[in-house]
Design a protein around this motif. Sequence first.
Motif, PDB file in Angstrom:
ATOM      1  N   GLU A 204       0.813  -1.210   0.000  1.00 31.37           N
ATOM      2  CA  GLU A 204       0.000   0.000   0.000  1.00 31.37           C
ATOM      3  C   GLU A 204       0.851   1.267   0.000  1.00 31.37           C
ATOM      4  O   GLU A 204       0.390   2.328  -0.396  1.00 31.37           O
ATOM      5  CB  GLU A 204      -0.929   0.034   1.228  1.00 31.37           C
ATOM      6  CG  GLU A 204      -2.070  -0.978   1.188  1.00 31.37           C
ATOM      7  CD  GLU A 204      -1.627  -2.339   1.683  1.00 31.37           C
ATOM      8  OE1 GLU A 204      -0.493  -2.438   2.206  1.00 31.37           O
ATOM      9  OE2 GLU A 204      -2.395  -3.305   1.533  1.00 31.37           O
ATOM     10  N   GLN A 205       2.114   1.163   0.476  1.00 27.73           N
ATOM     11  CA  GLN A 205       2.976   2.334   0.569  1.00 27.73           C
ATOM     12  C   GLN A 205       3.712   2.533  -0.757  1.00 27.73           C
ATOM     13  O   GLN A 205       4.900   2.265  -0.876  1.00 27.73           O
ATOM     14  CB  GLN A 205       3.976   2.156   1.720  1.00 27.73           C
ATOM     15  CG  GLN A 205       3.320   2.118   3.092  1.00 27.73           C
ATOM     16  CD  GLN A 205       4.343   1.893   4.194  1.00 27.73           C
ATOM     17  OE1 GLN A 205       5.526   1.712   3.937  1.00 27.73           O
ATOM     18  NE2 GLN A 205       3.897   1.888   5.431  1.00 27.73           N
ATOM     19  N   THR A 206       3.002   2.974  -1.757  1.00 26.90           N
ATOM     20  CA  THR A 206       3.593   3.101  -3.087  1.00 26.90           C
ATOM     21  C   THR A 206       4.343   4.412  -3.219  1.00 26.90           C
ATOM     22  O   THR A 206       3.990   5.417  -2.614  1.00 26.90           O
ATOM     23  CB  THR A 206       2.509   3.040  -4.163  1.00 26.90           C
ATOM     24  OG1 THR A 206       1.637   4.176  -4.014  1.00 26.90           O
ATOM     25  CG2 THR A 206       1.691   1.764  -4.040  1.00 26.90           C
TER      26      THR A 206
ATOM     27  N   PRO B 215     -13.010  -3.246   4.399  1.00 25.15           N
ATOM     28  CA  PRO B 215     -12.584  -1.888   4.769  1.00 25.15           C
ATOM     29  C   PRO B 215     -12.484  -0.973   3.551  1.00 25.15           C
ATOM     30  O   PRO B 215     -12.079  -1.398   2.463  1.00 25.15           O
ATOM     31  CB  PRO B 215     -11.200  -2.120   5.395  1.00 25.15           C
ATOM     32  CG  PRO B 215     -11.224  -3.541   5.860  1.00 25.15           C
ATOM     33  CD  PRO B 215     -12.058  -4.279   4.853  1.00 25.15           C
ATOM     34  N   SER B 216     -12.862   0.265   3.749  1.00 22.78           N
ATOM     35  CA  SER B 216     -12.811   1.260   2.667  1.00 22.78           C
ATOM     36  C   SER B 216     -11.492   2.021   2.669  1.00 22.78           C
ATOM     37  O   SER B 216     -11.361   3.046   2.011  1.00 22.78           O
ATOM     38  CB  SER B 216     -13.971   2.250   2.829  1.00 22.78           C
ATOM     39  OG  SER B 216     -13.890   2.918   4.079  1.00 22.78           O
ATOM     40  N   TYR B 217     -10.509   1.522   3.426  1.00 30.57           N
ATOM     41  CA  TYR B 217      -9.215   2.190   3.567  1.00 30.57           C
ATOM     42  C   TYR B 217      -8.113   1.149   3.446  1.00 30.57           C
ATOM     43  O   TYR B 217      -8.332  -0.048   3.666  1.00 30.57           O
ATOM     44  CB  TYR B 217      -9.106   2.875   4.932  1.00 30.57           C
ATOM     45  CG  TYR B 217      -9.433   1.942   6.081  1.00 30.57           C
ATOM     46  CD1 TYR B 217      -8.448   1.172   6.690  1.00 30.57           C
ATOM     47  CD2 TYR B 217     -10.741   1.805   6.535  1.00 30.57           C
ATOM     48  CE1 TYR B 217      -8.744   0.293   7.721  1.00 30.57           C
ATOM     49  CE2 TYR B 217     -11.058   0.930   7.557  1.00 30.57           C
ATOM     50  CZ  TYR B 217     -10.057   0.176   8.148  1.00 30.57           C
ATOM     51  OH  TYR B 217     -10.362  -0.700   9.147  1.00 30.57           O
ATOM     52  N   SER B 218      -6.928   1.601   3.067  1.00 33.19           N
ATOM     53  CA  SER B 218      -5.759   0.723   2.993  1.00 33.19           C
ATOM     54  C   SER B 218      -4.946   0.854   4.282  1.00 33.19           C
ATOM     55  O   SER B 218      -5.189   1.752   5.101  1.00 33.19           O
ATOM     56  CB  SER B 218      -4.886   1.102   1.788  1.00 33.19           C
ATOM     57  OG  SER B 218      -4.304   2.379   1.999  1.00 33.19           O
ATOM     58  N   ARG B 219      -3.952  -0.005   4.423  1.00 36.07           N
ATOM     59  CA  ARG B 219      -3.093   0.087   5.602  1.00 36.07           C
ATOM     60  C   ARG B 219      -2.299   1.392   5.603  1.00 36.07           C
ATOM     61  O   ARG B 219      -2.062   1.990   6.649  1.00 36.07           O
ATOM     62  CB  ARG B 219      -2.134  -1.111   5.635  1.00 36.07           C
ATOM     63  CG  ARG B 219      -1.462  -1.331   6.997  1.00 36.07           C
ATOM     64  CD  ARG B 219      -0.636  -2.599   6.999  1.00 36.07           C
ATOM     65  NE  ARG B 219      -1.426  -3.776   6.719  1.00 36.07           N
ATOM     66  CZ  ARG B 219      -2.180  -4.399   7.632  1.00 36.07           C
ATOM     67  NH1 ARG B 219      -2.238  -3.932   8.867  1.00 36.07           N
ATOM     68  NH2 ARG B 219      -2.880  -5.471   7.306  1.00 36.07           N
ATOM     69  N   GLU B 220      -1.880   1.855   4.430  1.00 39.04           N
ATOM     70  CA  GLU B 220      -1.169   3.126   4.331  1.00 39.04           C
ATOM     71  C   GLU B 220      -2.062   4.281   4.745  1.00 39.04           C
ATOM     72  O   GLU B 220      -1.626   5.192   5.464  1.00 39.04           O
ATOM     73  CB  GLU B 220      -0.670   3.332   2.895  1.00 39.04           C
ATOM     74  CG  GLU B 220      -0.042   4.687   2.623  1.00 39.04           C
ATOM     75  CD  GLU B 220       1.301   4.870   3.321  1.00 39.04           C
ATOM     76  OE1 GLU B 220       1.780   3.927   3.975  1.00 39.04           O
ATOM     77  OE2 GLU B 220       1.865   5.963   3.212  1.00 39.04           O
ATOM     78  N   GLN B 221      -3.335   4.237   4.323  1.00 45.18           N
ATOM     79  CA  GLN B 221      -4.264   5.299   4.709  1.00 45.18           C
ATOM     80  C   GLN B 221      -4.509   5.276   6.218  1.00 45.18           C
ATOM     81  O   GLN B 221      -4.591   6.328   6.858  1.00 45.18           O
ATOM     82  CB  GLN B 221      -5.579   5.146   3.949  1.00 45.18           C
ATOM     83  CG  GLN B 221      -5.486   5.526   2.483  1.00 45.18           C
ATOM     84  CD  GLN B 221      -6.748   5.201   1.726  1.00 45.18           C
ATOM     85  OE1 GLN B 221      -7.283   4.088   1.821  1.00 45.18           O
ATOM     86  NE2 GLN B 221      -7.250   6.168   0.964  1.00 45.18           N
ATOM     87  N   MET B 222      -4.625   4.079   6.797  1.00 48.29           N
ATOM     88  CA  MET B 222      -4.820   3.987   8.246  1.00 48.29           C
ATOM     89  C   MET B 222      -3.626   4.581   8.985  1.00 48.29           C
ATOM     90  O   MET B 222      -3.785   5.309   9.968  1.00 48.29           O
ATOM     91  CB  MET B 222      -5.020   2.530   8.671  1.00 48.29           C
ATOM     92  CG  MET B 222      -5.333   2.378  10.164  1.00 48.29           C
ATOM     93  SD  MET B 222      -5.551   0.666  10.706  1.00 48.29           S
ATOM     94  CE  MET B 222      -3.827   0.189  10.856  1.00 48.29           C
ATOM     95  N   LYS B 223      -2.409   4.288   8.503  1.00 47.18           N
ATOM     96  CA  LYS B 223      -1.208   4.836   9.139  1.00 47.18           C
ATOM     97  C   LYS B 223      -1.196   6.358   9.039  1.00 47.18           C
ATOM     98  O   LYS B 223      -0.846   7.055  10.001  1.00 47.18           O
ATOM     99  CB  LYS B 223       0.050   4.262   8.491  1.00 47.18           C
ATOM    100  CG  LYS B 223       1.336   4.686   9.188  1.00 47.18           C
ATOM    101  CD  LYS B 223       2.547   4.052   8.560  1.00 47.18           C
ATOM    102  CE  LYS B 223       3.807   4.353   9.379  1.00 47.18           C
ATOM    103  NZ  LYS B 223       4.022   5.779   9.617  1.00 47.18           N
ATOM    104  N   THR B 224      -1.590   6.883   7.884  1.00 50.08           N
ATOM    105  CA  THR B 224      -1.649   8.337   7.710  1.00 50.08           C
ATOM    106  C   THR B 224      -2.611   8.956   8.713  1.00 50.08           C
ATOM    107  O   THR B 224      -2.317   9.971   9.349  1.00 50.08           O
ATOM    108  CB  THR B 224      -2.088   8.689   6.276  1.00 50.08           C
ATOM    109  OG1 THR B 224      -1.095   8.221   5.358  1.00 50.08           O
ATOM    110  CG2 THR B 224      -2.246  10.193   6.109  1.00 50.08           C
ATOM    111  N   VAL B 225      -3.785   8.328   8.868  1.00 49.77           N
ATOM    112  CA  VAL B 225      -4.795   8.829   9.816  1.00 49.77           C
ATOM    113  C   VAL B 225      -4.245   8.846  11.233  1.00 49.77           C
ATOM    114  O   VAL B 225      -4.359   9.848  11.961  1.00 49.77           O
ATOM    115  CB  VAL B 225      -6.072   7.965   9.745  1.00 49.77           C
ATOM    116  CG1 VAL B 225      -7.011   8.298  10.903  1.00 49.77           C
ATOM    117  CG2 VAL B 225      -6.792   8.177   8.423  1.00 49.77           C
TER     118      VAL B 225
ATOM    119  N   ALA C 275      -5.637  11.890   3.642  1.00 48.64           N
ATOM    120  CA  ALA C 275      -5.700  10.435   3.475  1.00 48.64           C
ATOM    121  C   ALA C 275      -6.628  10.011   2.339  1.00 48.64           C
ATOM    122  O   ALA C 275      -6.590   8.861   1.905  1.00 48.64           O
ATOM    123  CB  ALA C 275      -6.152   9.775   4.777  1.00 48.64           C
ATOM    124  N   GLY C 276      -7.469  10.934   1.859  1.00 57.62           N
ATOM    125  CA  GLY C 276      -8.413  10.585   0.800  1.00 57.62           C
ATOM    126  C   GLY C 276      -9.551   9.713   1.299  1.00 57.62           C
ATOM    127  O   GLY C 276     -10.019   8.818   0.598  1.00 57.62           O
TER     128      GLY C 276
END
Length: 211
Positions: free
Chosen positions: A13-15, A158-168, A185-186
Amino acid sequence: MATFLYARVSTSEQTIAHQKTQAEQAGFTFDHVIVDEGVSGMSVPMRERPQGRRLFDMLRSGDILVVRWVDRLGRNYLDVTDTIREFIRRGVVIRTIINNMTFDGSTRDPMQMAVRDALISFMAASAQAQLEATKEAQKAGIANAKEKSADAYKGRKPSYSREQMKTVLDLSAKGTGVAEIARTAGLSRQTVYRIVEDPTAAEKALTMWRL
């Protein structure tokens, strides 16, 4: 003088594309993009990462180093603070994408230097604490998932990725408002609230869906 983007990409997810987009939206342009792939945040010191070594070799006085956040520059508190201070001693300017912070050696006033170094220490300690909390949440999510049978109901995807969760979680820990977190985070505000209120459940959902 050159501008470098240094990105660490440790999961699918961390592209690099996502991190480059974040940086460009913050107004940065780059002469060099250096990416470390498949590197765990707490396992390999900055100087021992393949592209971390390259970065140490390339940076010169007056160069600008852009990173998503200070946790990109080390595996833990000591690694992060040592790396940042070494770059500052070399005359490198460090800028973060999140919160647009700048660290450099421009000041010679001892009080201002003390404040700068204290802020670096606080941010590095917060980054390590957040990483450790995330890993504990992952362990809890995995343990709970193993208790379920293979055909157990997994709930809504889930409507979020692991990268998005980390950002949050990163931004929430820094006191950033929900609206700003959602924009960065989008995600929707409702999703941000759910992640912040129960990060263990958020991690469990990702684990159940093998995301």
